[in-house]
Design a protein around this motif. Structure first.
Motif, PDB file in Angstrom:
ATOM      1  N   PRO A 281      39.641  43.998  67.933  1.00  0.00           N
ATOM      2  CA  PRO A 281      38.568  44.274  68.894  1.00  0.00           C
ATOM      3  C   PRO A 281      37.138  44.086  68.380  1.00  0.00           C
ATOM      4  CG  PRO A 281      40.171  46.074  68.860  1.00  0.00           C
ATOM      5  CD  PRO A 281      40.473  45.200  67.697  1.00  0.00           C
ATOM      6  N   GLN A 282      36.932  44.189  67.040  1.00  0.00           N
ATOM      7  CA  GLN A 282      35.544  44.274  66.607  1.00  0.00           C
ATOM      8  C   GLN A 282      34.815  42.943  66.613  1.00  0.00           C
ATOM      9  OE1 GLN A 282      38.124  44.158  64.481  1.00  0.00           O
ATOM     10  NE2 GLN A 282      37.497  44.529  62.381  1.00  0.00           N
ATOM     11  N   ALA A 283      33.489  43.045  66.681  1.00  0.00           N
ATOM     12  CA  ALA A 283      32.637  41.864  66.867  1.00  0.00           C
ATOM     13  C   ALA A 283      32.813  40.833  65.769  1.00  0.00           C
ATOM     14  CB  ALA A 283      31.176  42.296  66.967  1.00  0.00           C
ATOM     15  N   VAL A 284      33.047  41.306  64.545  1.00  0.00           N
ATOM     16  CA  VAL A 284      33.189  40.365  63.425  1.00  0.00           C
ATOM     17  C   VAL A 284      34.404  39.435  63.642  1.00  0.00           C
ATOM     18  CG1 VAL A 284      33.966  40.309  61.025  1.00  0.00           C
ATOM     19  CG2 VAL A 284      31.943  41.589  61.632  1.00  0.00           C
ATOM     20  N   SER A 285      35.481  39.956  64.223  1.00  0.00           N
ATOM     21  CA  SER A 285      36.645  39.106  64.526  1.00  0.00           C
ATOM     22  C   SER A 285      36.371  38.216  65.724  1.00  0.00           C
ATOM     23  CB  SER A 285      37.870  39.957  64.863  1.00  0.00           C
ATOM     24  OG  SER A 285      38.270  40.685  63.753  1.00  0.00           O
ATOM     25  N   VAL A 286      35.846  38.826  66.776  1.00  0.00           N
ATOM     26  CA  VAL A 286      35.580  38.083  68.000  1.00  0.00           C
ATOM     27  C   VAL A 286      34.669  36.893  67.709  1.00  0.00           C
ATOM     28  CG1 VAL A 286      34.447  38.245  70.252  1.00  0.00           C
ATOM     29  CG2 VAL A 286      36.012  40.037  69.524  1.00  0.00           C
ATOM     30  N   GLY A 287      33.735  37.100  66.789  1.00  0.00           N
ATOM     31  CA  GLY A 287      32.819  36.027  66.388  1.00  0.00           C
ATOM     32  C   GLY A 287      33.547  34.792  65.885  1.00  0.00           C
ATOM     33  N   ASP A 288      34.607  34.987  65.112  1.00  0.00           N
ATOM     34  CA  ASP A 288      35.388  33.850  64.620  1.00  0.00           C
ATOM     35  C   ASP A 288      36.265  33.263  65.720  1.00  0.00           C
ATOM     36  OD1 ASP A 288      36.081  35.028  61.213  1.00  0.00           O
ATOM     37  OD2 ASP A 288      34.330  34.069  62.121  1.00  0.00           O
ATOM     38  N   VAL A 289      36.769  34.117  66.598  1.00  0.00           N
ATOM     39  CA  VAL A 289      37.674  33.633  67.638  1.00  0.00           C
ATOM     40  C   VAL A 289      36.922  32.791  68.671  1.00  0.00           C
ATOM     41  CG1 VAL A 289      39.375  34.327  69.382  1.00  0.00           C
ATOM     42  CG2 VAL A 289      39.275  35.507  67.205  1.00  0.00           C
ATOM     43  N   ARG A 290      35.646  33.098  68.865  1.00  0.00           N
ATOM     44  CA  ARG A 290      34.817  32.246  69.728  1.00  0.00           C
ATOM     45  C   ARG A 290      34.827  30.806  69.228  1.00  0.00           C
ATOM     46  NH1 ARG A 290      29.203  35.206  71.394  1.00  0.00           N
ATOM     47  NH2 ARG A 290      28.942  33.264  72.536  1.00  0.00           N
ATOM     48  N   ARG A 291      34.775  30.666  67.886  1.00  0.00           N
ATOM     49  CA  ARG A 291      34.785  29.318  67.301  1.00  0.00           C
ATOM     50  C   ARG A 291      36.143  28.662  67.529  1.00  0.00           C
ATOM     51  NH1 ARG A 291      30.120  30.714  64.036  1.00  0.00           N
ATOM     52  NH2 ARG A 291      30.649  32.671  63.048  1.00  0.00           N
ATOM     53  N   GLU A 292      37.191  29.465  67.483  1.00  0.00           N
ATOM     54  CA  GLU A 292      38.528  28.907  67.699  1.00  0.00           C
ATOM     55  C   GLU A 292      38.656  28.409  69.139  1.00  0.00           C
ATOM     56  OE1 GLU A 292      40.215  28.969  64.874  1.00  0.00           O
ATOM     57  OE2 GLU A 292      42.051  27.998  65.516  1.00  0.00           O
ATOM     58  N   LEU A 293      38.026  29.114  70.074  1.00  0.00           N
ATOM     59  CA  LEU A 293      38.021  28.662  71.470  1.00  0.00           C
ATOM     60  C   LEU A 293      37.351  27.297  71.575  1.00  0.00           C
ATOM     61  CD1 LEU A 293      37.106  31.957  73.375  1.00  0.00           C
ATOM     62  CD2 LEU A 293      39.148  30.586  73.745  1.00  0.00           C
ATOM     63  N   THR A 294      36.281  27.114  70.822  1.00  0.00           N
ATOM     64  CA  THR A 294      35.600  25.815  70.795  1.00  0.00           C
ATOM     65  C   THR A 294      36.535  24.757  70.241  1.00  0.00           C
ATOM     66  OG1 THR A 294      33.471  26.908  70.463  1.00  0.00           O
ATOM     67  CG2 THR A 294      33.590  24.564  69.940  1.00  0.00           C
ATOM     68  N   PHE A 295      37.263  25.107  69.187  1.00  0.00           N
ATOM     69  CA  PHE A 295      38.239  24.185  68.604  1.00  0.00           C
ATOM     70  C   PHE A 295      39.249  23.745  69.658  1.00  0.00           C
ATOM     71  CE2 PHE A 295      40.996  22.306  65.473  1.00  0.00           C
ATOM     72  CZ  PHE A 295      42.286  22.585  65.883  1.00  0.00           C
ATOM     73  N   CYS A 296      39.744  24.700  70.447  1.00  0.00           N
ATOM     74  CA  CYS A 296      40.719  24.369  71.499  1.00  0.00           C
ATOM     75  C   CYS A 296      40.102  23.437  72.519  1.00  0.00           C
ATOM     76  CB  CYS A 296      41.218  25.641  72.190  1.00  0.00           C
ATOM     77  SG  CYS A 296      42.235  26.677  71.128  1.00  0.00           S
ATOM     78  N   LYS A 297      38.880  23.729  72.893  1.00  0.00           N
ATOM     79  CA  LYS A 297      38.199  22.882  73.886  1.00  0.00           C
ATOM     80  C   LYS A 297      38.074  21.468  73.337  1.00  0.00           C
ATOM     81  CE  LYS A 297      34.918  25.114  76.259  1.00  0.00           C
ATOM     82  NZ  LYS A 297      33.573  25.705  76.391  1.00  0.00           N
ATOM     83  N   LYS A 298      37.591  21.367  72.100  1.00  0.00           N
ATOM     84  CA  LYS A 298      37.341  20.048  71.514  1.00  0.00           C
ATOM     85  C   LYS A 298      38.622  19.242  71.312  1.00  0.00           C
ATOM     86  CE  LYS A 298      32.889  20.243  69.399  1.00  0.00           C
ATOM     87  NZ  LYS A 298      32.019  20.416  68.264  1.00  0.00           N
ATOM     88  N   THR A 299      39.737  19.928  71.074  1.00  0.00           N
ATOM     89  CA  THR A 299      40.980  19.199  70.815  1.00  0.00           C
ATOM     90  C   THR A 299      41.862  19.122  72.045  1.00  0.00           C
ATOM     91  OG1 THR A 299      41.968  21.243  69.996  1.00  0.00           O
ATOM     92  CG2 THR A 299      41.046  19.746  68.356  1.00  0.00           C
ATOM     93  N   GLY A 300      41.361  19.596  73.181  1.00  0.00           N
ATOM     94  CA  GLY A 300      42.112  19.496  74.423  1.00  0.00           C
ATOM     95  C   GLY A 300      43.328  20.399  74.488  1.00  0.00           C
ATOM     96  N   LEU A 301      43.282  21.522  73.757  1.00  0.00           N
ATOM     97  CA  LEU A 301      44.418  22.441  73.732  1.00  0.00           C
ATOM     98  C   LEU A 301      44.163  23.552  74.753  1.00  0.00           C
ATOM     99  CD1 LEU A 301      47.013  22.950  72.116  1.00  0.00           C
ATOM    100  CD2 LEU A 301      45.631  24.096  70.390  1.00  0.00           C
TER     101      LEU A 301
END
Lengths: 323, 272
Positions: B163-183
């Protein structure tokens, strides 16, 4: 047609920093063979000289490692930095080489800061006058920006962090790392061989699923001849604020860090209990040590930081004796 | 003449491929992969787990099969079955190490080569689901895995955060990764979300609360639920036990079962 050669070479790989790298029988057909045989493991002498010059004024370097993710490396690195910088006479630098998941800017309350360039290089971002920070986080323009880089590009940035950042005279350089034993770890050890590393502090949590990765990390340290200052067992028990009973949320089913340290002959620097204030402080970018001075976790952290300081002082003393 | 016949791909019998990702380490990707596989099995599905975390392979121990070896057959490597039922099969570098404490200290190119082999050369046979467990980050392993899986059209990715912001901060980047790779993002799981004291039932949000749910809302992706901290779950994973079968009354069970149900609902919608 598949081949078993990769399976065999997992066991027979001589190691990327060994003298046999790229030349052993098991290296035939390995995708890394050219890299290893071409001496990519050995630093370029001109580069090494440049790094040595830049890092000449660093008295002590401490790496914070773990094989396992999410055990509290960045949390510990941030608190170690705050702890050491409490002595205003000391100059502390915190370098975050987690390129994909840079947590340090947020934890130090520096989100949104940018890196400035001067004639002498990149300026670290200062939390206090005597505490400077560098991270890829400062080079990204949005919190959604992902750094989707393969190894070689990550290595290049790490080298830049060491070569181009104008750290000035530092008493302590703390390097926060991502989990694992890969490009970032090999590179930082290779580039810092230009100076010296006092040692590594290894973070774990009590359960076996973490320890099994941490044993690999300790073996990595041995392979690359990196001294292990000791192990910190984080998230070691939780005391309910209401009824004060303890729960082992991450149970030490195989004896925890204590048993592992005994078996591997490394120091256990201390155990830190779970405290909800730790995560809160990290999210707010504040030092947990200042926000919760009465917490048992704070005493644990302070004891550990003191032991690390003592280790560095002895090391320094030993070096002086040799000189 | 035989060389002109198209090889039947080892993934041809796999109905659905899904990845478990997080930008952040230690949030519970392997845990969620394991519990999802166990839940799907309890719904009668055949499941495989491909563990592409080469530096920290956790999956074999979570099923207590870490001492098993990998054998070959005509079509490639035989995955390790967790029991005689053969309803869950695994592949991990953990099975290929002579000594479990040996560090796999490889740079990118070697990791990429093994991942390509793992994707192409494991003889999975017929599976309802292949779950791909990943290490944290957005680097070699992730790029190579997504590239190698692309021809097989994965269902999508489950993103795990705490739940904490420090984790969510990294997961936001993973969402970008998914977007960029069409996943496609199947949804976000908020793990380690609250701890209920077994002695007095007081709930403490040790790692804060709500960050995963907020992120799902902000990113416009499904929220799959909050999984609480559960010492019985941790213990179960340590011992390689079937948590879903043995601890249906434990605090994490409802949330884990719900995640599996949503995945099943998603795939049955797809086929109808």
């Amino acid at each position: 047609v598949f081949s078993l050669s990769l399976a065999l070479s997992v066991a027979d790989c001589p190691g990327t920093s060994s003298a046999q790298a790229g030349r052993a029988a098991a290296c035939q057909g390995c995708p890394n063979q050219k890299l290893c045989a071409g001496g990519a493991a050995a630093p370029d002498p001109a580069e090494a000289a440049e790094l040595r010059e830049r890092l000449r004024s660093v008295k002590h370097t401490i790496l914070v490692l773990s094989g396992k993710g999410g055990v509290g490396k960045s949390t510990f690195s941030a608190l170690l930095a705050h702890g050491l910088a409490a002595d205003e006479a000391k100059q502390v630098a915190l370098l975050d080489i987690d390129i994909c998941g840079p947590s340090i800017p947020k934890m130090m309350g520096l989100e949104g800061e940018q890196v400035h360039q001067s004639g002498s290089g990149w300026s670290p971002v200062y939390v206090e006058e005597n505490l400077g920070v560098m991270s890829v986080g400062f080079l990204l323009s949005s919190p959604d920006d992902a750094v989707i880089w393969r190894g070689p590009k990550k290595n290049g940035l790490i080298k830049q962090f060491l070569r181009d950042v104008d750290w000035g005279e530092i008493d302590y350089l703390i390097v926060d790392t991502p989990p694992g034993t890969s490009d970032e770890h090999l590179s930082i050890v290779q580039y810092l061989s230009a100076t010296h590393i006092d040692g590594a502090v290894i973070i774990t949590t009590p359960q076996e699923v973490s320890l099994q990765d941490v044993r690999k990390e300790i073996n990595f340290c041995r392979k690359v001849k990196l001294p292990v200052i000791g192990v910190v067992e984080n998230m070691s028990g939780f005391i309910c604020p209401k009824c004060k009973n303890e729960s082992q949320i991450f149970p030490p089913t195989t004896g925890g860090a204590e048993k592992m340290c005994q078996n591997l002959n490394v120091s256990l620097l201390g155990k830190v209990p779970l405290d909800p204030q730790i995560g809160k402080s990290c999210d707010k970018g504040q030092s947990f040590l200042s926000e919760a001075p009465e917490s048992p976790a704070t005493s644990s952290y302070r004891n550990i930081i003191q032991r690390i300081q003592e280790y560095c002082d002895q090391h320094h003393f030993h070096k002086e004796k040799i000189n | 003449l035989l060389s002109f016949l198209p090889e039947r791909s080892n993934l041809a019998g796999v109905r659905h491929i899904l990845l478990v990702l997080s930008g952040k380490g230690g949030v519970g990707k392997s845990t969620i992969s394991t519990e999802l596989a166990l839940s799907l099995r309890h719904s009668g599905k055949k499941v495989g787990i491909l563990d592409v975390d080469l530096c920290g392979p956790s999956i074999p121990c979570m099923f207590r099969v870490q001492d098993n070896d990998v054998h070959q057959c005509d079509s490639g490597w035989v995955p390790v079955f967790v029991d005689q039922d053969k309803s869950i099969s695994l592949m991990s570098i953990g099975f290929l190490l002579e000594k479990p404490d040996d560090a796999v200290v490889w740079r990118g190119p070697k990791k990429n080569a093994l991942i390509k082999q793992f994707v192409a050369d494991v003889a999975w046979g017929d599976l309802d689901f292949l779950i791909v467990d990943t290490p944290p980050g957005t680097s070699d392993e992730h790029i190579s895995t997504v590239e190698a899986l692309r021809p097989y059209k994965p269902l999508g990715a489950i993103l795990v955060t705490t739940p904490q912001a420090v984790s969510v901060g990294d997961v936001r980047r993973e969402l970008t990764f998914c977007k960029k790779t069409g996943l496609r993002v199947l949804g976000i799981v908020e793990n380690m979300s609250g701890f209920v004291c077994p002695h007095c039932s007081e709930c403490t949000n040790i790692f804060s609360k709500g960050g995963g749910e907020e992120l799902a809302k902000h990113a416009g992706v499904p929220f799959l639920g909050c999984v609480p901290l559960d010492p019985q779950l941790s213990q179960s994973l340590e011992e390689g036990r079937d948590f879903i079968q043995e601890f249906p009354k434990s605090s994490a069970f409802p949330a884990l079962a719900h995640i599996a149900q949503q995945i099943l609902d998603g795939t049955s919608q797809q086929s109808s």
